[in-house]
Design a protein around this motif. Structure first.
Motif, PDB file in Angstrom:
ATOM      1  N   ALA A  49      38.653  28.980  47.520  1.00 18.75           N
ATOM      2  CA  ALA A  49      38.642  30.482  47.206  1.00 18.75           C
ATOM      3  C   ALA A  49      37.643  30.854  47.730  1.00 18.75           C
ATOM      4  O   ALA A  49      36.597  31.063  47.837  1.00 18.75           O
ATOM      5  CB  ALA A  49      37.788  30.381  45.688  1.00 18.75           C
ATOM      6  N   VAL A  52      33.683  35.490  45.071  1.00  9.21           N
ATOM      7  CA  VAL A  52      33.962  34.892  43.520  1.00  9.21           C
ATOM      8  C   VAL A  52      32.106  36.620  42.708  1.00  9.21           C
ATOM      9  O   VAL A  52      31.583  35.704  42.960  1.00  9.21           O
ATOM     10  CB  VAL A  52      33.283  33.673  42.825  1.00  9.21           C
ATOM     11  N   LEU A  55      34.039  35.610  36.666  1.00 13.61           N
ATOM     12  CA  LEU A  55      34.578  34.837  36.149  1.00 13.61           C
ATOM     13  C   LEU A  55      34.283  34.900  34.959  1.00 13.61           C
ATOM     14  O   LEU A  55      33.735  35.659  34.263  1.00 13.61           O
ATOM     15  CB  LEU A  55      34.031  34.280  36.763  1.00 13.61           C
ATOM     16  N   VAL A  66      39.941  35.932  38.008  1.00 17.04           N
ATOM     17  CA  VAL A  66      38.222  35.285  39.129  1.00 17.04           C
ATOM     18  C   VAL A  66      38.583  37.286  39.611  1.00 17.04           C
ATOM     19  O   VAL A  66      39.571  36.988  40.188  1.00 17.04           O
ATOM     20  CB  VAL A  66      38.537  34.714  40.438  1.00 17.04           C
ATOM     21  N   ASP A  68      37.392  38.984  42.917  1.00 19.49           N
ATOM     22  CA  ASP A  68      37.220  38.207  44.637  1.00 19.49           C
ATOM     23  C   ASP A  68      35.950  39.983  45.136  1.00 19.49           C
ATOM     24  O   ASP A  68      35.406  40.555  44.139  1.00 19.49           O
ATOM     25  CB  ASP A  68      38.173  38.637  45.292  1.00 19.49           C
ATOM     26  N   THR A 297      28.406  33.020  39.912  1.00 23.09           N
ATOM     27  CA  THR A 297      29.057  32.977  38.435  1.00 23.09           C
ATOM     28  C   THR A 297      29.801  32.212  37.565  1.00 23.09           C
ATOM     29  O   THR A 297      30.134  30.402  37.751  1.00 23.09           O
ATOM     30  CB  THR A 297      30.222  33.788  38.770  1.00 23.09           C
ATOM     31  N   GLY A 310      31.648  29.238  39.432  1.00 20.01           N
ATOM     32  CA  GLY A 310      32.513  29.969  41.047  1.00 20.01           C
ATOM     33  C   GLY A 310      30.908  30.737  42.462  1.00 20.01           C
ATOM     34  O   GLY A 310      30.021  30.171  41.712  1.00 20.01           O
ATOM     35  N   LEU A 317      36.079  27.566  43.986  1.00 21.24           N
ATOM     36  CA  LEU A 317      36.021  27.454  42.542  1.00 21.24           C
ATOM     37  C   LEU A 317      35.792  26.172  42.189  1.00 21.24           C
ATOM     38  O   LEU A 317      36.781  25.175  42.556  1.00 21.24           O
ATOM     39  CB  LEU A 317      36.561  28.218  42.441  1.00 21.24           C
TER      40      LEU A 317
END
Length: 329
Positions: A49, A52, A55, A66, A68, A297, A310, A317
């Motif tokens: 991922a 993040v 979350l 999630v 971005d 996160t 995250g 993730l």
């Protein structure tokens, strides 16, 4: 260590222009997550991922949202299906919050966006200010914090039922029972709203540099004091600090596991997540796990107890299953 009281924050605020937070003198520069060192082998499983920004596990379905780093790309991960559903929000989002069952809330620009996690449908409610944070209350209304020091209470159909003004900055909101509380990072304070009077209520200093605010099903308010390296536990209505527990390592993101009645915080200076049982009146550490780098996160699936962490540096993730956490404890 248990504390029965705390020093009240002086109610001082200067003038502000429209759309800006109140110009109260900050206690210090707002606290931030520590810059994490390289990570050891994370617990659980890690999927690729990018960085993040936010979350959230939607409580009714377990779908994990999630956000971005661009804050407009929202990916919905369904444990029972692949690939992820990717949505584009109408404006950069500051926070995600649980909405009605099957729905999540995103504060995005001058609107509150309701996201149907099953269909991906977006419904926006326009606001008369920049949205900073939101929290759904037990009666179905939603409290939304706006720039300029205001909180609006929205009905289920998006109508403004009440406005509370004259607050300083609003960085996070939490609903605890009938109470609503506001976290101001610059003032490192927690303020309970007096909804009956339509005004700010009691405000208490929150450590040396608080960053995140959550609530649990007992009506407690949970705060990470990142600068002070502590977990703070308040009761609401009236607002009282009941527990102060040093945890070190720059605690940052926070989530409550209702199944095990455990509060979990990420430790950004050491790439860890630690869990604390609050049931005895003195927080007791019950678990600690290595995380992905920069664990800014955190969320927990209320149905299964699975934890998701995250990475803010794009290191993936992470999922730590409830069974694995139980073994770790």
């Amino acid at each position: 260590m248990a504390l029965a009281a705390a020093v009240a924050v002086a109610a001082a605020a200067g003038c502000s222009s429209a759309g800006e937070d109140k110009a109260a003198t900050p206690a210090a520069a707002p606290a931030t997550a520590a810059v994490a060192p390289p990570a050891a082998a994370p617990a659980g499983t890690v999927t690729p991922a990018g960085p993040v920004a936010a979350l959230l596990a939607e409580p009714a379905t377990g779908r994990v949202a999630v956000l971005d780093a661009d804050r407009v790309t929202l990916r919905l991960l369904d444990p029972a299906a692949t690939p992820a559903r990717t949505l584009t929000l109408p404006a950069p989002a500051t926070t995600l919050a649980a909405g009605a069952p099957g729905q999540l809330l995103a504060t995005a620009g001058r609107q509150l966006v309701r996201v149907d996690t099953a269909t991906g449908e977006l419904r926006s409610t326009p606001l008369d200010g920049e949205a900073r944070a939101a929290a759904r209350r037990a009666d179905g209304t939603v409290a939304v914090g706006l720039a300029g020091g205001r909180v609006v209470i929205l009905t289920a159909d998006g109508q403004v039922a009440q406005t509370i003004s004259d607050l300083p900055a609003i960085d996070a909101l939490a609903a605890a029972g009938d109470a609503v509380a506001v976290l101001d990072r610059a003032q490192t304070s927690v303020t309970q709203l007096d909804l009956g009077a339509g005004a700010p209520g009691l405000a208490l200093r929150a450590g040396l540099g608080a960053t995140h605010l959550a609530s649990d099903h007992f009506g407690r308010l949970l705060v990470t004091d990142t600068a002070g390296g502590a977990l703070l536990v308040y009761t609401a209505d009236p607002l009282v600090l009941h527990q102060y527990f040093p945890v070190g390592s720059s605690p940052y993101a926070i989530a409550y596991d209702q199944r095990s009645e455990t509060v979990w915080v990420t430790l950004t200076a050491s790439n860890e997540v630690a869990g604390f049982d609050l049931s005895t009146g003195i927080p007791e550490e019950v678990g600690r796990f290595a995380t992905v780098r920069q664990p800014d996160t955190l969320t927990i699936d209320e149905r299964t107890g699975d934890m998701f962490v995250g990475s803010a540096t794009g290191d993936g993730l992470q999922r730590i299953g409830a069974d694995e956490r139980k073994r770790g404890q």
